[in-house]
Design a protein around this motif. Structure first.
Motif, mmCIF file in Angstrom:
data_model
loop_
_atom_site.group_PDB
_atom_site.id
_atom_site.type_symbol
_atom_site.label_atom_id
_atom_site.label_comp_id
_atom_site.label_asym_id
_atom_site.label_seq_id
_atom_site.Cartn_x
_atom_site.Cartn_y
_atom_site.Cartn_z
ATOM 1 N N ASN A 32 0.808 -1.216 0.000
ATOM 2 C CA ASN A 32 0.000 0.000 0.000
ATOM 3 C C ASN A 32 0.844 1.271 0.000
ATOM 4 O O ASN A 32 0.301 2.372 -0.084
ATOM 5 C CB ASN A 32 -0.940 0.017 1.213
ATOM 6 C CG ASN A 32 -1.987 -1.066 1.117
ATOM 7 O OD1 ASN A 32 -2.542 -1.301 0.053
ATOM 8 N ND2 ASN A 32 -2.249 -1.731 2.227
ATOM 9 N N LEU A 33 2.155 1.106 0.128
ATOM 10 C CA LEU A 33 3.054 2.259 0.163
ATOM 11 C C LEU A 33 3.648 2.515 -1.212
ATOM 12 O O LEU A 33 3.850 1.579 -1.987
ATOM 13 C CB LEU A 33 4.203 2.004 1.151
ATOM 14 C CG LEU A 33 3.832 1.809 2.615
ATOM 15 C CD1 LEU A 33 5.070 1.409 3.412
ATOM 16 C CD2 LEU A 33 3.203 3.078 3.175
ATOM 17 N N PRO A 34 3.992 3.767 -1.500
ATOM 18 C CA PRO A 34 4.706 4.034 -2.752
ATOM 19 C C PRO A 34 6.117 3.435 -2.674
ATOM 20 O O PRO A 34 6.677 3.281 -1.588
ATOM 21 C CB PRO A 34 4.750 5.558 -2.831
ATOM 22 C CG PRO A 34 4.483 6.060 -1.460
ATOM 23 C CD PRO A 34 3.711 4.980 -0.739
ATOM 24 N N HIS A 35 6.685 3.100 -3.822
ATOM 25 C CA HIS A 35 8.019 2.497 -3.889
ATOM 26 C C HIS A 35 9.044 3.323 -3.103
ATOM 27 O O HIS A 35 9.895 2.763 -2.410
ATOM 28 C CB HIS A 35 8.450 2.355 -5.354
ATOM 29 C CG HIS A 35 9.822 1.795 -5.521
ATOM 30 N ND1 HIS A 35 10.112 0.463 -5.320
ATOM 31 C CD2 HIS A 35 10.998 2.406 -5.846
ATOM 32 C CE1 HIS A 35 11.409 0.259 -5.522
ATOM 33 N NE2 HIS A 35 11.959 1.427 -5.845
ATOM 34 N N GLU A 36 8.938 4.641 -3.187
ATOM 35 C CA GLU A 36 9.889 5.516 -2.501
ATOM 36 C C GLU A 36 9.871 5.284 -0.991
ATOM 37 O O GLU A 36 10.909 5.360 -0.336
ATOM 38 C CB GLU A 36 9.591 6.995 -2.797
ATOM 39 C CG GLU A 36 9.725 7.385 -4.255
ATOM 40 C CD GLU A 36 8.580 6.885 -5.141
ATOM 41 O OE1 GLU A 36 7.421 6.750 -4.662
ATOM 42 O OE2 GLU A 36 8.854 6.586 -6.318
ATOM 43 N N ALA A 37 8.713 5.029 -0.431
ATOM 44 C CA ALA A 37 8.603 4.780 1.004
ATOM 45 C C ALA A 37 9.192 3.420 1.374
ATOM 46 O O ALA A 37 9.756 3.247 2.452
ATOM 47 C CB ALA A 37 7.144 4.865 1.449
ATOM 48 N N VAL A 38 9.081 2.451 0.484
ATOM 49 C CA VAL A 38 9.596 1.099 0.735
ATOM 50 C C VAL A 38 11.129 1.083 0.705
ATOM 51 O O VAL A 38 11.761 0.352 1.461
ATOM 52 C CB VAL A 38 9.010 0.101 -0.287
ATOM 53 C CG1 VAL A 38 9.644 -1.270 -0.165
ATOM 54 C CG2 VAL A 38 7.498 0.002 -0.123
ATOM 55 N N VAL A 39 11.720 1.911 -0.145
ATOM 56 C CA VAL A 39 13.186 1.909 -0.291
ATOM 57 C C VAL A 39 13.866 3.037 0.480
ATOM 58 O O VAL A 39 15.102 3.095 0.516
ATOM 59 C CB VAL A 39 13.614 1.955 -1.777
ATOM 60 C CG1 VAL A 39 13.098 0.725 -2.511
ATOM 61 C CG2 VAL A 39 13.157 3.236 -2.454
ATOM 62 N N ALA A 40 13.095 3.905 1.137
ATOM 63 C CA ALA A 40 13.678 5.026 1.878
ATOM 64 C C ALA A 40 14.515 4.512 3.043
ATOM 65 O O ALA A 40 14.090 3.632 3.799
ATOM 66 C CB ALA A 40 12.569 5.942 2.395
ATOM 67 N N ASP A 41 15.713 5.065 3.188
ATOM 68 C CA ASP A 41 16.572 4.699 4.319
ATOM 69 C C ASP A 41 15.982 5.323 5.571
ATOM 70 O O ASP A 41 15.910 6.540 5.701
ATOM 71 C CB ASP A 41 17.997 5.192 4.086
ATOM 72 C CG ASP A 41 18.964 4.673 5.135
ATOM 73 O OD1 ASP A 41 18.519 4.319 6.253
ATOM 74 O OD2 ASP A 41 20.166 4.616 4.838
ATOM 75 N N ARG A 42 15.540 4.481 6.483
ATOM 76 C CA ARG A 42 14.897 4.933 7.710
ATOM 77 C C ARG A 42 15.806 4.744 8.925
ATOM 78 O O ARG A 42 15.354 4.800 10.063
ATOM 79 C CB ARG A 42 13.576 4.206 7.911
ATOM 80 C CG ARG A 42 12.584 4.475 6.784
ATOM 81 C CD ARG A 42 11.238 3.865 7.053
ATOM 82 N NE ARG A 42 10.339 4.108 5.941
ATOM 83 C CZ ARG A 42 9.644 5.232 5.770
ATOM 84 N NH1 ARG A 42 9.733 6.201 6.631
ATOM 85 N NH2 ARG A 42 8.851 5.363 4.725
ATOM 86 N N GLY A 43 17.094 4.487 8.665
ATOM 87 C CA GLY A 43 18.040 4.341 9.765
ATOM 88 C C GLY A 43 17.978 2.995 10.463
ATOM 89 O O GLY A 43 18.560 2.812 11.527
ATOM 90 N N ALA A 44 17.284 2.047 9.874
ATOM 91 C CA ALA A 44 17.220 0.698 10.447
ATOM 92 C C ALA A 44 18.542 -0.019 10.177
ATOM 93 O O ALA A 44 19.364 0.439 9.382
ATOM 94 C CB ALA A 44 16.058 -0.077 9.824
ATOM 95 N N PHE A 45 18.740 -1.142 10.825
ATOM 96 C CA PHE A 45 19.985 -1.885 10.673
ATOM 97 C C PHE A 45 20.260 -2.219 9.210
ATOM 98 O O PHE A 45 21.389 -2.169 8.764
ATOM 99 C CB PHE A 45 19.956 -3.155 11.531
ATOM 100 C CG PHE A 45 21.292 -3.819 11.640
ATOM 101 C CD1 PHE A 45 22.283 -3.285 12.449
ATOM 102 C CD2 PHE A 45 21.568 -4.970 10.921
ATOM 103 C CE1 PHE A 45 23.527 -3.887 12.546
ATOM 104 C CE2 PHE A 45 22.813 -5.579 11.010
ATOM 105 C CZ PHE A 45 23.795 -5.039 11.831
ATOM 106 N N PHE A 46 19.229 -2.550 8.465
ATOM 107 C CA PHE A 46 19.374 -2.822 7.031
ATOM 108 C C PHE A 46 18.830 -1.666 6.191
ATOM 109 O O PHE A 46 18.446 -1.857 5.048
ATOM 110 C CB PHE A 46 18.718 -4.165 6.677
ATOM 111 C CG PHE A 46 19.447 -5.319 7.296
ATOM 112 C CD1 PHE A 46 20.595 -5.827 6.721
ATOM 113 C CD2 PHE A 46 19.021 -5.856 8.495
ATOM 114 C CE1 PHE A 46 21.309 -6.864 7.309
ATOM 115 C CE2 PHE A 46 19.722 -6.900 9.096
ATOM 116 C CZ PHE A 46 20.865 -7.391 8.504
ATOM 117 N N GLY A 47 18.804 -0.479 6.785
ATOM 118 C CA GLY A 47 18.444 0.741 6.082
ATOM 119 C C GLY A 47 16.955 0.925 5.896
ATOM 120 O O GLY A 47 16.288 1.562 6.697
#
Length: 185
Positions: A32-47
């Motif tokens: 349900n999310l746009p591709h940009e939100a799925v690939v955005a680096d959110r600072g998680a261990f795996f980005g």
């Protein structure tokens, strides 16, 4: 489970079903999310969310390849015998959610089939394997399966946080939902 006891075959089936159910919920919410939100680096261990989901596919592929070395020749793992084993926990299985989901569903099918084949004797078997750095370990297969499922749960928790941060709701994630009620003893 307490002090060194092995999981039961029913436990393994429940965890495999939980794994597949939660993965479906994660991927449905992420879709349900746009591709940009799925690939955005959110600072998680795996980005990113995609990076986290990719890690799960890579780690599961590594573990399933190790499980293929069990003395029992599990039919579910036949396609993995002789296949290239990922050497990196960040190996990419797709740069889009649909590509990655295809891999996830294939692996979840293998996991469900494996869980259906495992016997109590299989759980007691001591499996020798090498980690990604080449170190050798020998551990009870039942305990390795528990680690396998626990690792998935750990990273799905991270993924659910990333989804929440992006405004997606994956729904109830408790294992308890899949445990049926029984009459008191």
């Amino acid at each position: 489970m307490t002090g060194g006891s092995m999981p039961t075959c029913d436990d393994i089936l429940l965890l495999a079903r939980y794994n597949a159910t939660m993965n479906r919920q994660l991927y449905d919410a992420a879709a349900n999310l746009p591709h940009e939100a799925v690939v955005a680096d959110r600072g998680a261990f795996f980005g990113s969310l995609l990076g986290t989901l990719n890690h799960l596919v890579a780690a599961d592929s590594i573990w399933l390849s190790r499980f293929a070395g069990h003395a029992t020749i599990f039919r579910a793992l036949e396609t993995l015998r002789g296949a290239a084993i990922p050497v990196d926990l960040r190996q990419s299985y797709g740069d889009s959610l649909p590509l990655l989901r295809e891999q996830r569903e294939r692996i979840d099918g293998i996991i469900m089939a494996l869980a259906a084949e495992v016997t109590a004797a299989d759980l007691d078997y001591v499996l020798a394997y090498r980690n990604t750095r080449g170190a050798t370990f020998c551990k009870p297969f039942g305990s390795l399966l528990l680690h396998f499922f626990n690792h998935q749960t750990h990273h799905r928790g991270q993924a659910s946080t990333l989804l929440t941060q992006a405004g997606a709701d994956i729904g109830v994630t408790d294992l308890l939902v899949l445990i049926g009620d029984r009459p008191p003893a």
